[in-house]
Design a protein around this motif. Structure first.
Motif, PDB file in Angstrom:
ATOM      1  N   ILE A  40      32.981  50.021  38.191  1.00 25.53           N
ATOM      2  CA  ILE A  40      33.596  50.018  39.649  1.00 25.53           C
ATOM      3  C   ILE A  40      33.311  51.086  40.559  1.00 25.53           C
ATOM      4  N   GLU A  41      32.834  52.300  40.124  1.00 28.12           N
ATOM      5  CA  GLU A  41      32.330  53.361  40.973  1.00 28.12           C
ATOM      6  C   GLU A  41      30.765  53.065  41.142  1.00 28.12           C
ATOM      7  N   PRO A  42      30.460  52.877  42.470  1.00 30.17           N
ATOM      8  CA  PRO A  42      29.065  52.808  42.869  1.00 30.17           C
ATOM      9  C   PRO A  42      28.131  54.021  42.509  1.00 30.17           C
ATOM     10  N   SER A  43      28.933  55.144  43.002  1.00 26.64           N
ATOM     11  CA  SER A  43      28.032  56.322  42.942  1.00 26.64           C
ATOM     12  C   SER A  43      27.858  56.643  41.264  1.00 26.64           C
ATOM     13  N   LYS A  44      28.416  56.296  40.205  1.00 27.05           N
ATOM     14  CA  LYS A  44      28.215  56.296  38.761  1.00 27.05           C
ATOM     15  C   LYS A  44      27.027  55.545  38.714  1.00 27.05           C
ATOM     16  N   ILE A  45      27.209  54.454  39.088  1.00 22.95           N
ATOM     17  CA  ILE A  45      25.971  53.367  38.875  1.00 22.95           C
ATOM     18  C   ILE A  45      24.540  53.566  39.579  1.00 22.95           C
ATOM     19  N   GLU A  46      24.917  54.417  40.781  1.00 23.53           N
ATOM     20  CA  GLU A  46      23.561  54.886  41.210  1.00 23.53           C
ATOM     21  C   GLU A  46      22.937  56.178  40.472  1.00 23.53           C
ATOM     22  N   MET A  47      23.675  56.807  39.804  1.00 20.42           N
ATOM     23  CA  MET A  47      23.157  57.910  39.027  1.00 20.42           C
ATOM     24  C   MET A  47      22.568  57.359  37.781  1.00 20.42           C
ATOM     25  N   LEU A  48      23.493  56.550  37.175  1.00 24.44           N
ATOM     26  CA  LEU A  48      22.948  56.039  35.883  1.00 24.44           C
ATOM     27  C   LEU A  48      21.530  55.157  36.101  1.00 24.44           C
ATOM     28  N   ALA A  49      21.404  54.355  37.300  1.00 23.84           N
ATOM     29  CA  ALA A  49      20.210  53.773  37.564  1.00 23.84           C
ATOM     30  C   ALA A  49      19.003  54.758  37.703  1.00 23.84           C
ATOM     31  N   ARG A  50      19.105  55.875  38.093  1.00 21.38           N
ATOM     32  CA  ARG A  50      18.267  56.916  38.014  1.00 21.38           C
ATOM     33  C   ARG A  50      18.091  57.686  36.870  1.00 21.38           C
ATOM     34  N   ARG A  77      14.945  47.608  29.608  1.00 21.91           N
ATOM     35  CA  ARG A  77      15.928  46.851  29.064  1.00 21.91           C
ATOM     36  C   ARG A  77      17.503  46.882  29.563  1.00 21.91           C
ATOM     37  N   LEU A  78      17.696  48.106  30.233  1.00 15.65           N
ATOM     38  CA  LEU A  78      19.033  48.590  30.772  1.00 15.65           C
ATOM     39  C   LEU A  78      19.142  48.580  32.049  1.00 15.65           C
ATOM     40  N   ARG A  79      20.018  47.861  32.560  1.00 15.26           N
ATOM     41  CA  ARG A  79      20.304  47.901  33.987  1.00 15.26           C
ATOM     42  C   ARG A  79      21.809  48.204  34.288  1.00 15.26           C
ATOM     43  N   PHE A  80      22.157  48.385  35.547  1.00 15.81           N
ATOM     44  CA  PHE A  80      23.428  48.616  35.876  1.00 15.81           C
ATOM     45  C   PHE A  80      23.898  47.969  37.075  1.00 15.81           C
ATOM     46  N   THR A  81      25.297  47.535  37.389  1.00 14.84           N
ATOM     47  CA  THR A  81      25.557  46.658  38.396  1.00 14.84           C
ATOM     48  C   THR A  81      27.086  47.085  38.645  1.00 14.84           C
ATOM     49  N   THR A  82      27.594  46.531  39.971  1.00 14.55           N
ATOM     50  CA  THR A  82      29.107  46.612  40.080  1.00 14.55           C
ATOM     51  C   THR A  82      29.620  45.219  40.308  1.00 14.55           C
ATOM     52  N   SER A  83      28.546  44.117  39.992  1.00  9.05           N
ATOM     53  CA  SER A  83      29.004  42.711  39.904  1.00  9.05           C
ATOM     54  C   SER A  83      29.774  42.117  38.712  1.00  9.05           C
TER      55      SER A  83
END
Length: 453
Positions: A40-50, A77-83
């Motif tokens: 639910i934390e967009p900043s964490k998702i952005e970091m992991l996506a990098r 094979r690995l992606r991240f989302t907030t949806s």
């Protein structure tokens, strides 16, 4: 390619991308699955996506970068989302890996994050799915959540629950996920068991035991394991107290009893005790839940386990005060270690940082050095001083305290440290330094539960 029983590729989601979730997501991608992580934390998702992780865990960032979509050379094979909608549509098996902290002012476990995850996911489950809890929860939670899942999911009974406790050790999380020493699954159907056997087919093929249980047993396995480890640590620390009173050597005592294969050598190193985000809060939540079930007398011994553990921190402060002449006021104390254990940047309920803070409150001028935990320590105790190197921490010190057993500290140049310290005094709060090496360099060496000379 891992497949469902239908022959279609099996897709996994991981809900919660903290320490447990990020590790599990990366490891599942390593095992060949398509994985979608949610937070639910967009900043964490952005970091992991990098391909970056918000904590230090050996090998995790490399593993993550090997599979995150969009990174050159990765498997994708690995992606991240907030949806939540995307997660529900994507996944066949959903792993819930959110935090279960201790309630403020209580021993009990705070289930709000787990409850929220189920409430947000379930309404989007419109096709058969298996939701797998990995968070450490009070026994009885799975049965309640299974009913909640059936009520909220449009798929109804086709949205099943399983419980699959995690046994990760910080510093070894990647190894423990890819090559676990056991896999425990609490299930209520053959379908759920079959799907989890498919998920864990690689480690099972390597010989990892696959233990199938009911919900309550699966929930109890994690808390029982942590309660046993905590008891073993506090036992040897209690023996350290007796050894000091009797003039014995707890290190030799531990060596001797550890040769008994019924006891073993692991977790028999006396020191300032355990900490971190799991062991302390898990044994307290275990006691609280036992009380709710009317079985509180069965776990009253854990109160003494907890008490012994907390007493070790106070004892270290008392040893420090004694070493500098009876008062810490104005004394310069170097603290080697801030994290609760080595190979981690985790300072949650860290005995090392707790001791440093107590000494500071008693007027000591504390300077801390840790290889990985400095930034987290500064956020918790901004009033302490922090040094860039062990040498800088020890410079001008009246006393050195070794409080986290990093390998770096076992390899220190004791003579170089002796040259910059005001007084050559060290207390080994982890019993991992070599006394002879320090004494040969002119240091007065003391350790908990051991003779002073």
């Amino acid at each position: 390619m891992p497949t469902m029983l239908s022959g279609m590729p099996l897709k996994l989601t991981v809900i919660g991308t903290g320490y447990l979730g990020a590790t599990h997501a990366a490891a599942m991608a390593e095992l060949g699955f398509e994985v979608l992580g949610l937070d639910i934390e967009p900043s964490k998702i952005e970091m992991l996506a990098r391909g970056r992780v918000p904590m230090y865990e050996p090998g995790l960032e490399d593993l993550l970068a090997r599979h995150v979509a969009g990174i050159d050379g990765s498997s994708g094979r690995l992606r991240f989302t907030t949806s939540w909608e995307e997660v529900a549509e994507f996944g066949d098996v959903h792993f819930v890996c959110v935090n279960t902290p201790q309630k403020h002012g209580e021993y009990a476990c705070d289930m709000s994050f787990v409850d929220s995850a189920f409430s947000l996911l379930a309404p989007h489950l419109r096709r058969p799915a298996l939701v797998v809890g990995k968070s450490t929860v009070p026994v009885g939670s799975a049965a309640r959540l299974a009913e909640r899942l059936r009520e909220l999911a449009p798929a109804g009974a086709d949205a099943e629950l399983a419980w699959n406790p995690e046994f990760l050790r910080e510093g070894f999380a990647v190894q423990d996920t890819l090559h676990p020493d056991r896999i425990v699954v609490g299930v209520t159907s053959e379908r759920a068991e079959s799907l989890l056997r498919e998920v864990y087919s690689v480690p099972v093929a390597e010989g990892t035991p696959f233990v199938v249980t009911d919900f309550p047993t699966a929930e109890l396995v994690k808390t029982a394991a942590n309660a046993f480890l905590a008891t073993k640590i506090s036992f040897i620390n209690a023996m350290a107290e007796v050894s000091e009173a009797a003039g014995g050597d707890v290190a030799k005592l531990a060596e001797a009893i550890g040769h008994d294969d019924r006891i073993g050598h692991k977790f028999l190193r006396a020191g300032i005790g355990f900490g971190g985000g799991c062991l302390p809060k898990d044994i307290r939540a275990f006691m609280a839940r036992a009380g709710e079930l009317g079985a509180d007398q069965a776990l009253t011994f854990l109160r003494e386990v907890d008490s012994i553990n907390m007493r070790r921190r106070t004892h270290m402060v008392e040893m420090a005060r004694e070493a500098v002449g009876g008062s810490l006021l104005g004394r310069r104390i170097a603290v080697l270690g801030a994290t609760f254990k080595p190979d981690s940047d985790d300072v949650r309920d860290s005995p090392a940082l707790n001791v440093a803070g107590q000494i500071h409150l008693q007027g000591g001028q504390v300077t801390v050095y840790d290889p990985k935990g400095m930034e987290n320590a500064k956020r918790v105790f901004p009033t302490l001083r922090y040094a860039a190197t062990p040498l800088d921490a020890v410079r001008g010190a009246d006393l050195v305290l070794h409080l986290t057993e990093w390998r770096e500290f076992r390899e220190l140049d004791t003579a170089a440290l002796a040259d910059v310290a005001r007084h050559r005094r060290i207390i080994d709060g982890r019993n991992t330094l070599d006394p002879e090496v320090w004494r040969k360099a002119g240091w007065t060496y003391r350790a908990m539960g051991r003779p002073s000379a």
